[in-house]
Write an enzyme that holds these catalytic residues in place. Sequence first.
Site, mmCIF file in Angstrom:
data_model
loop_
_atom_site.group_PDB
_atom_site.id
_atom_site.type_symbol
_atom_site.label_atom_id
_atom_site.label_comp_id
_atom_site.label_asym_id
_atom_site.label_seq_id
_atom_site.Cartn_x
_atom_site.Cartn_y
_atom_site.Cartn_z
ATOM 1 N N ASN A 209 29.919 24.753 36.559
ATOM 2 C CA ASN A 209 28.946 25.151 37.514
ATOM 3 C C ASN A 209 27.849 25.188 36.491
ATOM 4 O O ASN A 209 27.627 24.740 35.155
ATOM 5 C CB ASN A 209 29.308 26.561 37.554
ATOM 6 C CG ASN A 209 29.683 27.542 36.469
ATOM 7 O OD1 ASN A 209 28.929 27.712 35.747
ATOM 8 N ND2 ASN A 209 30.843 27.872 36.269
ATOM 9 N N ASP B 275 36.588 29.975 39.396
ATOM 10 C CA ASP B 275 37.446 30.769 40.098
ATOM 11 C C ASP B 275 39.052 30.023 40.281
ATOM 12 O O ASP B 275 39.944 30.753 40.113
ATOM 13 C CB ASP B 275 37.047 30.931 41.357
ATOM 14 C CG ASP B 275 35.996 32.488 41.385
ATOM 15 O OD1 ASP B 275 36.180 33.149 40.433
ATOM 16 O OD2 ASP B 275 34.851 32.093 42.202
ATOM 17 N N LYS C 110 43.802 9.390 32.778
ATOM 18 C CA LYS C 110 42.630 8.968 33.628
ATOM 19 C C LYS C 110 42.852 8.630 35.111
ATOM 20 O O LYS C 110 43.742 7.636 35.177
ATOM 21 C CB LYS C 110 41.567 8.077 32.975
ATOM 22 C CG LYS C 110 40.108 7.937 33.827
ATOM 23 C CD LYS C 110 39.391 6.899 33.114
ATOM 24 C CE LYS C 110 37.994 6.630 34.150
ATOM 25 N NZ LYS C 110 37.222 5.486 33.809
ATOM 26 N N PHE D 184 29.452 41.101 35.200
ATOM 27 C CA PHE D 184 28.264 40.611 36.193
ATOM 28 C C PHE D 184 28.789 40.256 37.494
ATOM 29 O O PHE D 184 29.781 39.801 37.672
ATOM 30 C CB PHE D 184 27.781 39.070 35.316
ATOM 31 C CG PHE D 184 26.975 39.638 34.317
ATOM 32 C CD1 PHE D 184 27.007 40.248 33.362
ATOM 33 C CD2 PHE D 184 25.450 39.269 34.525
ATOM 34 C CE1 PHE D 184 26.308 40.568 32.196
ATOM 35 C CE2 PHE D 184 24.644 39.352 33.393
ATOM 36 C CZ PHE D 184 24.889 40.363 32.331
ATOM 37 N N LYS E 227 32.914 44.500 43.598
ATOM 38 C CA LYS E 227 33.669 44.041 42.461
ATOM 39 C C LYS E 227 33.704 45.111 41.365
ATOM 40 O O LYS E 227 34.779 45.157 40.366
ATOM 41 C CB LYS E 227 32.768 42.869 41.835
ATOM 42 C CG LYS E 227 32.873 41.535 42.387
ATOM 43 C CD LYS E 227 31.999 40.540 41.765
ATOM 44 C CE LYS E 227 32.022 39.551 42.767
ATOM 45 N NZ LYS E 227 30.923 38.390 42.688
ATOM 46 N N LYS F 66 37.435 45.252 40.020
ATOM 47 C CA LYS F 66 37.781 44.797 38.674
ATOM 48 C C LYS F 66 38.161 45.912 37.727
ATOM 49 O O LYS F 66 37.960 45.627 36.530
ATOM 50 C CB LYS F 66 36.827 43.754 38.537
ATOM 51 C CG LYS F 66 36.627 42.546 39.285
ATOM 52 C CD LYS F 66 35.895 41.420 38.780
ATOM 53 C CE LYS F 66 35.830 40.211 39.605
ATOM 54 N NZ LYS F 66 35.668 38.820 38.906
HETATM 55 N N1 CTP Z 1 35.026 36.892 35.866
HETATM 56 C C1 CTP Z 1 36.100 36.780 35.232
HETATM 57 N N2 CTP Z 1 37.111 35.951 35.523
HETATM 58 C C2 CTP Z 1 37.307 35.254 36.477
HETATM 59 C C3 CTP Z 1 36.147 35.287 37.378
HETATM 60 C C4 CTP Z 1 35.109 36.114 37.317
HETATM 61 O O1 CTP Z 1 36.084 37.318 33.855
HETATM 62 N N3 CTP Z 1 38.093 34.325 36.604
HETATM 63 C C5 CTP Z 1 33.910 37.825 35.771
HETATM 64 C C6 CTP Z 1 32.688 37.328 35.446
HETATM 65 O O2 CTP Z 1 32.360 36.901 34.087
HETATM 66 C C7 CTP Z 1 31.630 38.385 35.945
HETATM 67 C C8 CTP Z 1 32.652 38.777 37.113
HETATM 68 O O3 CTP Z 1 34.085 38.535 36.842
HETATM 69 O O4 CTP Z 1 31.502 39.200 35.050
HETATM 70 C C9 CTP Z 1 32.259 38.513 38.620
HETATM 71 O O5 CTP Z 1 31.997 37.165 38.618
HETATM 72 P P1 CTP Z 1 31.817 36.507 40.170
HETATM 73 O O6 CTP Z 1 31.888 35.017 39.825
HETATM 74 O O7 CTP Z 1 30.335 36.842 40.479
HETATM 75 O O8 CTP Z 1 32.662 36.777 41.078
HETATM 76 P P2 CTP Z 1 33.975 36.579 41.489
HETATM 77 O O9 CTP Z 1 35.122 37.401 40.994
HETATM 78 O O10 CTP Z 1 34.300 35.021 41.128
HETATM 79 O O11 CTP Z 1 34.023 36.674 43.163
HETATM 80 P P3 CTP Z 1 33.355 35.809 44.030
HETATM 81 O O12 CTP Z 1 33.377 34.056 43.798
HETATM 82 O O13 CTP Z 1 33.915 35.915 45.237
HETATM 83 O O14 CTP Z 1 31.925 36.163 44.033
#
Ligand code: CTP
Length: 401
Positions: free
Chosen positions: A211, A279, A289, A327, A341, A345
């Site tokens: 990303n 995610d 490969k 975040f 969140k 979380k």
């Molecule tokens: N985060 C994490 N581990 C993951 C996904 C997210 O530790 N596998 C943490 C990120 O570092 C951030 C927070 O969770 O502090 C939220 O991340 P974000 O990507 O905004 O949220 P998601 O949980 O991925 O939800 P969504 O994709 O539905 O927005």
Amino acid sequence: MSTLSGKRVLLIIAGGIAAFKSAELIRLLRGAGCGVTCVLTENGAQFVTPLTLQALSENKVYRELFSLTDESEMGHIQLSRAADLLVVAPATANILAKMANGLADDLASTVLLATDKPVLVAPAMNVRMWLHAATQVNFSVLRGRGVLSVGPAEGAMACNEYGFGRMSEPAEILTAIKGILLAPQPLAGRHVIVTSGPTHEPIDPVRYIANRSSGRQGHSIAAALSALGARVTLVSGPVTVPDPAGVTVRRIESAAEMLAACQAALPADAAVFAAAVADWRVANASSGKIKKQPGAAPPGLELVPNPDILATIASPGPARPRLVVGFAAETDDLLANAQGKLKRKNADWIVANDVSSETGIMGGAENEIHLITSAGVEDWPRLDKQEVARRLAARIAEALR
Ligand code: CTP
């Protein structure tokens, strides 16, 4: 009056006419009770004698990288280890260029490359050398890495020109040194884990899912926490931003590796999850490969959820850090999603930001955040990511008091 007693400065004197002012700087530092050890470059020795520096600092002056006697008494690593702060005064265009590019061809540049201590530079050079694009780029690279600076000042120069490039007066450099060495360290003795950057989830040995996260915000937070005295473990995905000085960096690629590195870094007083963690990972990643098959359909990727690092570390138990900060990067319904969140979380705070492409926040230099705590929502103004980091670090210090 504040005193520097018990503090130690390693003063690196490069080859510029302003080197004569370094003698006065040593006198001021000694007067404030500060220990001073000097490293003199070969060019620096054209402007000031080792004997003068030795007499004023009451310490041996180090000059050579490959000196058997110097190395056996105090090697280049120990020189930095024994100091609280490295000061480069005068910092010539040449030594700034070497620092920015990681050159280590003499004792001064090698110490500067090997150190994990804060570094303060006092640039001193002709105005055109200072304004040259190369010097400006080198200087901003160094500032971006957390190198501190004082000056240069504007004024008449030894070369009969006028402009920016004069080294700051010794009294001003002393004030800057005091500002650094006497800065409050409210997080001294605290350990904070920070995650930063993206994760890379492999598809095969050459391809991955990633990303746009640059790591700027997470790395700035690690640097700001360290500046307040915290011991910081920065768990970082692949980024091009430099490592902050004085921080332990654990480099990882995938989310699974990031979780393992965070767990290995526990216990911690606080944890800040600024990483943009993928995610999903590819369950059917190939160990070889993947080749195009003529006429065949593109390969299907089977995605499975990654562990949620924040939720895992924030789950109740004896290893849970006292303060867990997550975040929330959102493009829609920012506050509602972020508040969701926080609960889901089990975080104590969520730093919410709008990462819609028109905000320019993802990968950009600025951030506009909303801090969500149990007390409510605070809207912060749009700020440089470093300033967001400083304010957040100060809030963390308050919370851990
Ligand atoms: N985060 C994490 N581990 C993951 C996904 C997210 O530790 N596998 C943490 C990120 O570092 C951030 C927070 O969770 O502090 C939220 O991340 P974000 O990507 O905004 O949220 P998601 O949980 O991925 O939800 P969504 O994709 O539905 O927005």
